[in-house]
Design an enzyme around this catalytic site. Structure first.
Site, PDB file in Angstrom:
ATOM      1  N   ASN A   8       0.855  -1.189   0.000  1.00 46.80           N
ATOM      2  CA  ASN A   8       0.000   0.000   0.000  1.00 46.80           C
ATOM      3  C   ASN A   8       0.891   1.239   0.000  1.00 46.80           C
ATOM      4  OD1 ASN A   8      -1.403   2.294   1.148  1.00 46.80           O
ATOM      5  ND2 ASN A   8      -3.109   0.914   1.553  1.00 46.80           N
ATOM      6  N   ASP A  10      -0.203   4.495  -0.104  1.00 50.29           N
ATOM      7  CA  ASP A  10      -0.925   5.723   0.262  1.00 50.29           C
ATOM      8  C   ASP A  10       0.004   6.758   0.905  1.00 50.29           C
ATOM      9  OD1 ASP A  10      -3.228   4.473  -0.531  1.00 50.29           O
ATOM     10  OD2 ASP A  10      -4.019   4.149   1.486  1.00 50.29           O
ATOM     11  N   HIS A  11       0.933   6.255   1.746  1.00 51.01           N
ATOM     12  CA  HIS A  11       1.733   7.222   2.505  1.00 51.01           C
ATOM     13  C   HIS A  11       2.937   7.742   1.733  1.00 51.01           C
ATOM     14  CE1 HIS A  11      -1.060   7.115   5.645  1.00 51.01           C
ATOM     15  NE2 HIS A  11      -0.940   5.810   5.805  1.00 51.01           N
ATOM     16  N   ARG A  19       4.242  18.724   0.421  1.00 55.59           N
ATOM     17  CA  ARG A  19       4.812  19.914  -0.224  1.00 55.59           C
ATOM     18  C   ARG A  19       4.046  20.312  -1.486  1.00 55.59           C
ATOM     19  NH1 ARG A  19       9.920  21.841   1.767  1.00 55.59           N
ATOM     20  NH2 ARG A  19       9.560  21.655   3.986  1.00 55.59           N
ATOM     21  N   HIS A  44      -5.637   3.565  -1.793  1.00 53.70           N
ATOM     22  CA  HIS A  44      -6.975   3.814  -1.241  1.00 53.70           C
ATOM     23  C   HIS A  44      -7.397   5.222  -1.656  1.00 53.70           C
ATOM     24  CE1 HIS A  44      -9.745   3.611   2.572  1.00 53.70           C
ATOM     25  NE2 HIS A  44     -10.382   4.083   1.503  1.00 53.70           N
ATOM     26  N   ARG A  46      -9.691   7.872  -1.036  1.00 49.10           N
ATOM     27  CA  ARG A  46     -10.665   8.258  -0.011  1.00 49.10           C
ATOM     28  C   ARG A  46     -11.563   9.375  -0.518  1.00 49.10           C
ATOM     29  NH1 ARG A  46     -10.803   7.210   5.193  1.00 49.10           N
ATOM     30  NH2 ARG A  46      -9.466   5.543   5.898  1.00 49.10           N
ATOM     31  N   ARG A  50      -7.336  12.577   0.689  1.00 51.59           N
ATOM     32  CA  ARG A  50      -6.249  13.081   1.542  1.00 51.59           C
ATOM     33  C   ARG A  50      -4.865  12.587   1.121  1.00 51.59           C
ATOM     34  NH1 ARG A  50      -7.268   9.374   6.820  1.00 51.59           N
ATOM     35  NH2 ARG A  50      -9.362  10.165   6.627  1.00 51.59           N
ATOM     36  N   HIS A  51      -4.813  11.426   0.479  1.00 53.23           N
ATOM     37  CA  HIS A  51      -3.494  11.013  -0.038  1.00 53.23           C
ATOM     38  C   HIS A  51      -3.579  10.699  -1.536  1.00 53.23           C
ATOM     39  CE1 HIS A  51      -5.344   7.319   1.371  1.00 53.23           C
ATOM     40  NE2 HIS A  51      -4.989   7.501   2.634  1.00 53.23           N
ATOM     41  N   GLU A  71      -8.547   0.340  -3.226  1.00 54.70           N
ATOM     42  CA  GLU A  71      -9.469   0.290  -2.080  1.00 54.70           C
ATOM     43  C   GLU A  71     -10.360   1.517  -2.137  1.00 54.70           C
ATOM     44  OE1 GLU A  71      -6.215  -1.559   1.090  1.00 54.70           O
ATOM     45  OE2 GLU A  71      -6.968   0.479   1.325  1.00 54.70           O
ATOM     46  N   THR A 101      -7.745   6.221   9.921  1.00 50.10           N
ATOM     47  CA  THR A 101      -7.567   5.125   8.966  1.00 50.10           C
ATOM     48  C   THR A 101      -8.794   4.219   9.082  1.00 50.10           C
ATOM     49  OG1 THR A 101      -6.113   3.305   8.291  1.00 50.10           O
ATOM     50  CG2 THR A 101      -6.237   3.736  10.647  1.00 50.10           C
ATOM     51  N   THR A 102      -8.895   3.236   8.182  1.00 52.85           N
ATOM     52  CA  THR A 102     -10.042   2.325   8.218  1.00 52.85           C
ATOM     53  C   THR A 102     -10.057   1.609   9.569  1.00 52.85           C
ATOM     54  OG1 THR A 102      -9.557   1.993   5.893  1.00 52.85           O
ATOM     55  CG2 THR A 102     -11.204   0.539   6.864  1.00 52.85           C
ATOM     56  N   GLU A 153     -10.786  -9.832   2.210  1.00 49.90           N
ATOM     57  CA  GLU A 153      -9.601  -9.395   2.949  1.00 49.90           C
ATOM     58  C   GLU A 153     -10.002  -9.334   4.418  1.00 49.90           C
ATOM     59  OE1 GLU A 153      -7.406  -5.969   1.548  1.00 49.90           O
ATOM     60  OE2 GLU A 153      -6.518  -5.661   3.537  1.00 49.90           O
ATOM     61  N   HIS A 193      -4.148  -4.677   7.422  1.00 52.05           N
ATOM     62  CA  HIS A 193      -4.377  -3.507   8.266  1.00 52.05           C
ATOM     63  C   HIS A 193      -3.589  -3.610   9.563  1.00 52.05           C
ATOM     64  CE1 HIS A 193      -5.892   0.152   9.776  1.00 52.05           C
ATOM     65  NE2 HIS A 193      -6.480   0.360   8.627  1.00 52.05           N
ATOM     66  N   GLY A 194      -2.642  -2.699   9.687  1.00 54.15           N
ATOM     67  CA  GLY A 194      -1.855  -2.610  10.917  1.00 54.15           C
ATOM     68  C   GLY A 194      -0.775  -3.667  11.039  1.00 54.15           C
ATOM     69  N   GLY A 215       1.010  -1.507   4.316  1.00 51.94           N
ATOM     70  CA  GLY A 215       1.470  -0.194   3.891  1.00 51.94           C
ATOM     71  C   GLY A 215       2.349   0.505   4.902  1.00 51.94           C
ATOM     72  N   PHE A 216       1.723   0.997   5.950  1.00 49.42           N
ATOM     73  CA  PHE A 216       2.390   1.924   6.855  1.00 49.42           C
ATOM     74  C   PHE A 216       3.735   1.420   7.376  1.00 49.42           C
ATOM     75  CE2 PHE A 216       3.285   4.055  10.810  1.00 49.42           C
ATOM     76  CZ  PHE A 216       3.134   5.376  10.441  1.00 49.42           C
TER      77      PHE A 216
HETATM   78  N1  PXP Z   1      -6.035  -3.233   3.892  1.00 48.02           N
HETATM   79  C1  PXP Z   1      -7.013  -2.298   3.945  1.00 48.02           C
HETATM   80  C2  PXP Z   1      -8.391  -2.705   3.533  1.00 48.02           C
HETATM   81  C3  PXP Z   1      -6.750  -0.976   4.333  1.00 48.02           C
HETATM   82  O1  PXP Z   1      -7.745  -0.076   4.376  1.00 48.02           O
HETATM   83  C4  PXP Z   1      -5.419  -0.626   4.655  1.00 48.02           C
HETATM   84  C5  PXP Z   1      -5.104   0.791   5.012  1.00 48.02           C
HETATM   85  O2  PXP Z   1      -5.362   1.614   3.937  1.00 48.02           O
HETATM   86  C6  PXP Z   1      -4.433  -1.617   4.590  1.00 48.02           C
HETATM   87  C7  PXP Z   1      -4.764  -2.920   4.228  1.00 48.02           C
HETATM   88  C8  PXP Z   1      -3.002  -1.330   4.931  1.00 48.02           C
HETATM   89  O3  PXP Z   1      -2.913  -1.009   6.278  1.00 48.02           O
HETATM   90  P1  PXP Z   1      -1.537  -0.543   6.901  1.00 48.02           P
HETATM   91  O4  PXP Z   1      -1.169   0.731   6.201  1.00 48.02           O
HETATM   92  O5  PXP Z   1      -1.856  -0.354   8.338  1.00 48.02           O
HETATM   93  O6  PXP Z   1      -0.537  -1.618   6.633  1.00 48.02           O
END
Ligand code: PXP
Length: 239
Positions: A8, A10-11, A19, A44, A46, A50-51, A71, A101-102, A153, A193-194, A215-216
């Site tokens: 992911n 997004d970040h 910037r 994702h 949104r 935002r990203h 997503e 976040t979700t 998922e 997620h997480g 992702g994160f």
């Molecule tokens: N899966 C889903 C459905 C999500 O919404 C996210 C966050 O956008 C992720 C996975 C990835 O989560 P993380 O960034 O915490 O790894």
């Protein structure tokens, strides 16, 4: 079987947007990740943009056909965007204003189910595989099957936030049971997620688990050791 990894990014967009310019470029992150063996690039879009922005979806889907996993919320607007840019797959997620976040899986009650089923049908007709982000519960896996999804998922948010080993083991058990059930129902099983370097391996090793979307944790580590190194470390962790 080694579990596949969806990165992911997004970040990477969060950093770029800080910037208001064009660096770091999402396509560079995607190219590096796919070159390092990531299965897919997860973004994702949104409601508040935002990203990830609409133009990012367009560009990434064009540059990496078959590799973009989008997503988004189960809304008419997002359905239109997905049908326009045609990612390989779409994961329908719940989205609430103000959330950082979700927070969890979809609420698959009767009224939501009709809307999600309609969107799922329309996306599948356009050859876009549909994933539903669900809490690891038997009823939700069955509902996803009835809706006609290709993939579930399993939400690992609670598992990732477990306060101790006992809680973590119990939440992992929920994921394990749901993973087996979903696979028996004929669904492809993903999770995310997480997840981070300390907790992803246990999920990767569950029966039926095919892909982790992370992702994160990877993007955060890449600040120190680069994206390739951060990805490699995660691939090693979940092997
Ligand atoms: N899966 C889903 C459905 C999500 O919404 C996210 C966050 O956008 C992720 C996975 C990835 O989560 P993380 O960034 O915490 O790894």
């Amino acid at each position: 079987m080694t579990v596949k990894l969806g990165l992911n990014i997004d970040h990477v967009a969060t950093l770029r947007n800080a910037r208001g310019g064009t660096e770091p470029k999402l396509e560079d992150a995607a190219r590096a990740a796919l070159g390092m063996g990531a299965e897919s690039i997860v973004i994702h879009l949104r409601h508040d943009r935002r990203h990830i922005k609409d133009a990012d979806v367009e560009k990434l889907c064009k540059l990496f056909p078959g590799r973009i996993h989008l997503e988004c919320a189960a809304t008419a607007e997002m359905e239109r965007i997905a049908l326009k840019y045609k990612p390989a797959s779409v994961c329908l997620v719940p989205e609430f204003e103000g959330e950082r976040t979700t927070r969890g899986g979809l609420n698959l009650n009767a009224s939501n189910t009709a809307r999600i089923k309609k969107i799922t049908n329309n996306l599948r007709k356009a050859n876009i595989a549909v994933s539903l982000f669900i809490n690891p519960a038997a009823a939700d896996a069955r509902a996803a099957k009835n809706i006609g999804a290709d993939i579930v998922e399993l939400c690992t948010a609670k598992y990732s936030e477990a306060k101790n080993k006992k809680e973590s083991a119990a939440l992992l058990e929920d994921l394990a049971v749901c993973s087996i059930l979903a696979r028996e129902l004929g669904l492809e099983v993903h999770a995310g997620h997480g997840l981070d370097y300390s907790n992803a391996a246990a999920v990767a090793n569950l029966d039926g688990m095919e892909c982790l979307n992370i992702g994160f944790a990877i993007i955060a580590k890449s600040v120190f050791i680069g994206l390739a190194g951060a990805l490699l470390e995660m691939t090693d962790a979940v092997k």
